[in-house]
Design a protein around this motif. Structure first.
Motif, short mmCIF file in Angstrom:
data_model
loop_
_atom_site.label_atom_id
_atom_site.label_comp_id
_atom_site.label_asym_id
_atom_site.label_seq_id
_atom_site.Cartn_x
_atom_site.Cartn_y
_atom_site.Cartn_z
N GLU A 40 0.84 -1.20 0.00
CA GLU A 40 0.00 0.00 0.00
C GLU A 40 0.88 1.25 0.00
N VAL A 41 0.61 2.12 -0.94
CA VAL A 41 1.31 3.40 -0.99
C VAL A 41 0.48 4.38 -0.17
N PRO A 42 1.08 5.02 0.84
CA PRO A 42 0.33 5.96 1.67
C PRO A 42 -0.32 7.07 0.83
N ARG A 43 -1.45 7.51 1.28
CA ARG A 43 -2.19 8.55 0.58
C ARG A 43 -1.31 9.76 0.29
N GLY A 44 -1.31 10.18 -0.96
CA GLY A 44 -0.55 11.34 -1.37
C GLY A 44 0.87 11.04 -1.83
N ALA A 45 1.34 9.84 -1.55
CA ALA A 45 2.71 9.48 -1.95
C ALA A 45 2.69 8.83 -3.33
N ALA A 46 3.77 9.01 -4.06
CA ALA A 46 3.90 8.39 -5.38
C ALA A 46 4.48 6.99 -5.26
N SER A 47 5.27 6.76 -4.21
CA SER A 47 5.87 5.43 -4.02
C SER A 47 6.26 5.25 -2.56
N VAL A 48 6.46 3.98 -2.21
CA VAL A 48 6.97 3.65 -0.88
C VAL A 48 7.97 2.50 -1.04
N VAL A 49 9.09 2.62 -0.33
CA VAL A 49 10.12 1.58 -0.31
C VAL A 49 10.32 1.19 1.15
N LEU A 50 10.23 -0.11 1.42
CA LEU A 50 10.42 -0.63 2.76
C LEU A 50 11.81 -1.25 2.84
N LEU A 51 12.63 -0.75 3.77
CA LEU A 51 14.01 -1.23 3.92
C LEU A 51 14.20 -1.86 5.30
N SER A 52 14.75 -3.06 5.32
CA SER A 52 15.21 -3.63 6.58
C SER A 52 16.54 -2.95 6.93
N ARG A 53 17.05 -3.22 8.11
CA ARG A 53 18.35 -2.65 8.48
C ARG A 53 19.42 -3.14 7.50
N ARG A 54 19.33 -4.42 7.14
CA ARG A 54 20.33 -4.99 6.22
C ARG A 54 20.27 -4.33 4.85
N THR A 55 19.06 -4.15 4.30
CA THR A 55 18.98 -3.52 2.98
C THR A 55 19.36 -2.05 3.05
N ALA A 56 19.04 -1.40 4.17
CA ALA A 56 19.45 0.00 4.33
C ALA A 56 20.98 0.10 4.38
N ASP A 57 21.61 -0.86 5.07
CA ASP A 57 23.08 -0.86 5.13
C ASP A 57 23.69 -1.11 3.76
N GLY A 58 22.97 -1.82 2.88
CA GLY A 58 23.48 -2.11 1.54
C GLY A 58 23.18 -1.02 0.52
N LEU A 59 22.43 0.01 0.94
CA LEU A 59 22.12 1.11 0.03
C LEU A 59 23.33 2.03 -0.08
N ASP A 60 23.75 2.29 -1.33
CA ASP A 60 24.90 3.14 -1.57
C ASP A 60 24.54 4.60 -1.79
N ARG A 61 23.42 4.81 -2.52
CA ARG A 61 23.07 6.20 -2.88
C ARG A 61 21.56 6.36 -3.01
N LEU A 62 21.12 7.56 -2.72
CA LEU A 62 19.76 7.99 -2.99
C LEU A 62 19.94 9.23 -3.87
N THR A 63 19.54 9.13 -5.13
CA THR A 63 19.84 10.21 -6.07
C THR A 63 18.59 10.79 -6.69
N PHE A 64 18.76 11.97 -7.23
CA PHE A 64 17.69 12.67 -7.95
C PHE A 64 18.22 13.00 -9.35
N GLY A 65 17.38 12.83 -10.35
CA GLY A 65 17.81 13.23 -11.68
C GLY A 65 17.13 12.47 -12.78
#
Length: 190
Positions: free
Chosen positions: A165-190
């Motif tokens: 479920e995407v919260p009302r008004g949001a275009a997207s939602v990403v659910l991250l566990s601690r492990r997946t958050a630790d594996g995230l290298d970048r959050l970019t715009f463009g």
């Protein structure tokens, strides 16, 4: 393994708003500091609005013996002022959200929509024990009462995201566990 592990990246359109939500101590500030670039793909500034920055700014100016509860309203006012500036700027922005105050997300969604930008939610799904350890590690915590409120609010948000479920008004939602958050290298715009 050749070349090391694959790089994980979350990419959003320039000018959009990303709200990072999770329990106090779940690693929101750490994640933001680690993966959010200073500039977007067009070379424009990315606003990074973290309530922890507001708190630390006030702590540098207040006597050490003064408990946080005394200046918490001022820290929140500084945070909401920075959030307002970021939302009015039209620039890409990443915002820290503890998940408890739904009105802050609703306000952010309305402001982003007014300027034609999308809102995306990144939810850190970290269990309460891990979050409490995170609070102790940084030497700051919230009261048991406040933590229970945060847990209830985040449980609803995590359950919805886990169900797709995407919260009302949001275009997207990403659910991250601690492990997946630790594996995230970048959050970019463009």
């Amino acid at each position: 393994m050749r070349g090391g592990p694959a790089r994980a990246e979350l990419r959003y359109p320039a000018g959009h708003l990303v709200i990072v939500s999770g329990l106090p101590g779940s690693g929101k500030s750490t994640l933001m500091r680690r993966v959010v670039p200073a500039l977007d793909g067009a070379g424009e500034v990315v606003w990074c609005v973290d309530s922890q920055d507001s708190r630390e700014r006030l702590e540098r100016r207040t006597p050490r013996r003064l408990p946080y509860g005394v200046y918490r309203p001022a820290a929140r006012a500084l945070h909401y002022t920075a959030l307002r500036r970021a939302l009015r700027s039209g620039a890409s922005a990443v915002v820290h959200d503890c998940g408890e105050r739904g009105w802050v997300r609703r306000w952010s969604v309305r402001a982003a929509r007014r300027r034609g930008a999308g809102v995306h939610l990144v939810v850190l799904d970290v269990d309460a024990t891990t979050a409490l350890v995170g609070q102790r590690a940084r030497g700051r915590g919230v009261s048991a009462y406040a933590f229970r409120r945060h847990r209830r609010a985040m449980a609803r948000l995590v359950a919805g995201a886990a169900a797709g479920e995407v919260p009302r008004g949001a275009a997207s939602v990403v659910l991250l566990s601690r492990r997946t958050a630790d594996g995230l290298d970048r959050l970019t715009f463009g």
